[in-house]
Design an enzyme around this catalytic site. Structure first.
Site, short mmCIF file in Angstrom:
data_model
loop_
_atom_site.label_atom_id
_atom_site.label_comp_id
_atom_site.label_asym_id
_atom_site.label_seq_id
_atom_site.Cartn_x
_atom_site.Cartn_y
_atom_site.Cartn_z
N ASN A 293 0.82 -1.21 0.00
CA ASN A 293 0.00 0.00 0.00
C ASN A 293 0.86 1.26 0.00
O ASN A 293 1.88 1.32 0.69
CB ASN A 293 -0.93 0.01 1.21
CG ASN A 293 -1.88 -1.16 1.18
OD1 ASN A 293 -2.07 -1.77 0.13
ND2 ASN A 293 -2.47 -1.50 2.32
N HIS B 35 5.96 -0.66 -2.61
CA HIS B 35 5.47 0.04 -3.82
C HIS B 35 5.52 1.56 -3.68
O HIS B 35 4.87 2.27 -4.44
CB HIS B 35 4.04 -0.41 -4.14
CG HIS B 35 3.96 -1.81 -4.68
ND1 HIS B 35 2.78 -2.52 -4.78
CD2 HIS B 35 4.94 -2.63 -5.15
CE1 HIS B 35 3.04 -3.72 -5.29
NE2 HIS B 35 4.33 -3.82 -5.50
P1 OAD Z 1 -6.31 -5.60 -5.02
O1 OAD Z 1 -7.31 -4.52 -5.25
O2 OAD Z 1 -5.83 -6.38 -6.20
O3 OAD Z 1 -6.88 -6.67 -4.00
C1 OAD Z 1 -7.46 -6.33 -2.79
C2 OAD Z 1 -7.92 -7.60 -2.08
O4 OAD Z 1 -8.45 -7.21 -0.83
C3 OAD Z 1 -9.00 -8.37 -2.82
O5 OAD Z 1 -8.66 -9.75 -2.90
C4 OAD Z 1 -10.27 -8.18 -1.95
O6 OAD Z 1 -11.09 -9.33 -1.90
C5 OAD Z 1 -9.65 -7.94 -0.59
N1 OAD Z 1 -10.47 -7.12 0.31
C6 OAD Z 1 -11.33 -6.12 -0.01
N2 OAD Z 1 -11.89 -5.60 1.09
C7 OAD Z 1 -11.37 -6.28 2.15
C8 OAD Z 1 -11.55 -6.23 3.56
N3 OAD Z 1 -12.37 -5.35 4.13
N4 OAD Z 1 -10.85 -7.10 4.34
C9 OAD Z 1 -10.00 -7.99 3.78
N5 OAD Z 1 -9.79 -8.10 2.46
C10 OAD Z 1 -10.45 -7.25 1.64
O7 OAD Z 1 -5.11 -4.92 -4.22
P2 OAD Z 1 -3.61 -5.43 -4.01
O8 OAD Z 1 -3.56 -6.93 -3.99
O9 OAD Z 1 -3.07 -4.70 -2.86
O10 OAD Z 1 0.53 -1.81 -7.26
O11 OAD Z 1 -2.91 -4.90 -5.32
C11 OAD Z 1 -1.54 -5.12 -5.48
C12 OAD Z 1 -0.93 -4.01 -6.26
O12 OAD Z 1 -1.62 -3.82 -7.50
C13 OAD Z 1 -1.02 -2.64 -5.63
O13 OAD Z 1 -0.04 -2.41 -4.65
C14 OAD Z 1 -0.83 -1.75 -6.78
C15 OAD Z 1 -1.78 -2.42 -7.71
O14 OAD Z 1 -1.74 -2.14 -9.03
C16 OAD Z 1 1.16 -0.69 -7.63
O15 OAD Z 1 0.68 0.42 -7.50
C17 OAD Z 1 2.51 -0.95 -8.18
#
Ligand code: OAD
Length: 234
Positions: A96, A113
């Site tokens: 994040n 990131h």
């Molecule tokens: P994503 O948006 O891909 O995934 C978020 C995850 O959190 C999903 O699997 C949801 O199901 C879950 N989620 C949502 N609400 C939740 C809650 N209240 N409690 C628990 N889980 C929840 O985000 P990231 O995996 O962080 O990169 O994305 C990875 C990277 O992709 C980011 O850091 C960014 C992005 O493009 C860069 O900016 C380089």
């Protein structure tokens, strides 16, 4: 799976899901779209070269929302409290770019990131704490050149910060926990296999099974504000 306090070396990875209940949208909400742009199209060096004003606007909006509207939630707080009390080795790696972990009190933290509240001058290579808007005309406070300032964010195709340190710590840990990440983006999506390669236990806490769900020893579905305080207590 044992109680967390019985482990001696824990690495935690967080993603956008841990900040969702603080009001910050995850990346793949809204089908990954922002004002009709694919998120990947505002998060690459190529997009910044092609359309810097659009990329600045995307990050300016997110920075203002973070500063004005978002507060750490119970999941951020539980991790900070756990770190303070845990006797073993501990590292929090976050994908994040918000600062909610540090506002909650986390100390041993890597922003792999980058950080929304920092700007980077690609002319003199200085980074600065940044609260205001960035534009194509913004001058660098250090070298005075205009047109070189960019958000201090790792874009697709760029190398995450402190990746060597993270990999070393993953090989040493006896427990790896992944919270609120969809497992779409490497190298973070591969950390679970890395940690497992030397025998660490692996735990996933996420609203839904992630893409790499099958690699975890234990995978629990639910909200971060429910699950993290439940698991990270001493
Ligand atoms: P994503 O948006 O891909 O995934 C978020 C995850 O959190 C999903 O699997 C949801 O199901 C879950 N989620 C949502 N609400 C939740 C809650 N209240 N409690 C628990 N889980 C929840 O985000 P990231 O995996 O962080 O990169 O994305 C990875 C990277 O992709 C980011 O850091 C960014 C992005 O493009 C860069 O900016 C380089």
């Amino acid at each position: 799976m044992r109680e967390l306090q019985t482990y001696s070396n824990i690495v935690v990875l967080t993603g956008a899901g841990i900040s969702a209940e603080s009001g910050l949208k995850t990346f793949r909400d809204n089908d990954g779209l922002w004002e009709g742009h694919r998120v990947e199209d505002v998060a690459t060096p190529e997009a910044f070269l092609r359309s810097p004003a659009t990329v600045h606007r995307f990050y300016n909006m997110r920075r203002q929302q973070l500063i004005k509207e978002a507060e750490p939630n119970a999941a951020h707080a539980a991790l900070a409290k756990f770190e303070e009390q845990f006797q073993g080795q501990y590292l929090l790696v976050t994908q994040n770019v918000d600062d909610l972990h540090e506002r909650a009190g986390s100390k041993k933290l890597i922003h792999m990131h980058g950080e929304l509240r920092k700007a980077w001058c690609t002319c003199c290579d200085e980074t600065f704490t940044w609260e205001k808007e960035l534009t194509t005309e913004t001058g660098c406070p250090s070298c005075d050149q205009s047109g070189y300032m960019r958000p201090n964010i790792v874009w697709f195709g760029e190398i995450p910060y402190q990746i060597d340190e993270i990999q070393t710590r993953l090989l040493e840990c006896d427990l790896f926990v992944s919270i609120g990440t969809s497992g779409n983006v490497y190298p973070a999506a591969g950390f679970v296999q890395f940690a497992r390669s030397t025998g660490a236990d692996t735990l996933e806490l996420n609203l839904e099974p992630s893409l790499g769900n099958q690699h975890f020893l234990v995978s629990v579905q639910g909200k971060a504000t429910d699950l993290v305080p439940q698991y990270f207590k001493l």
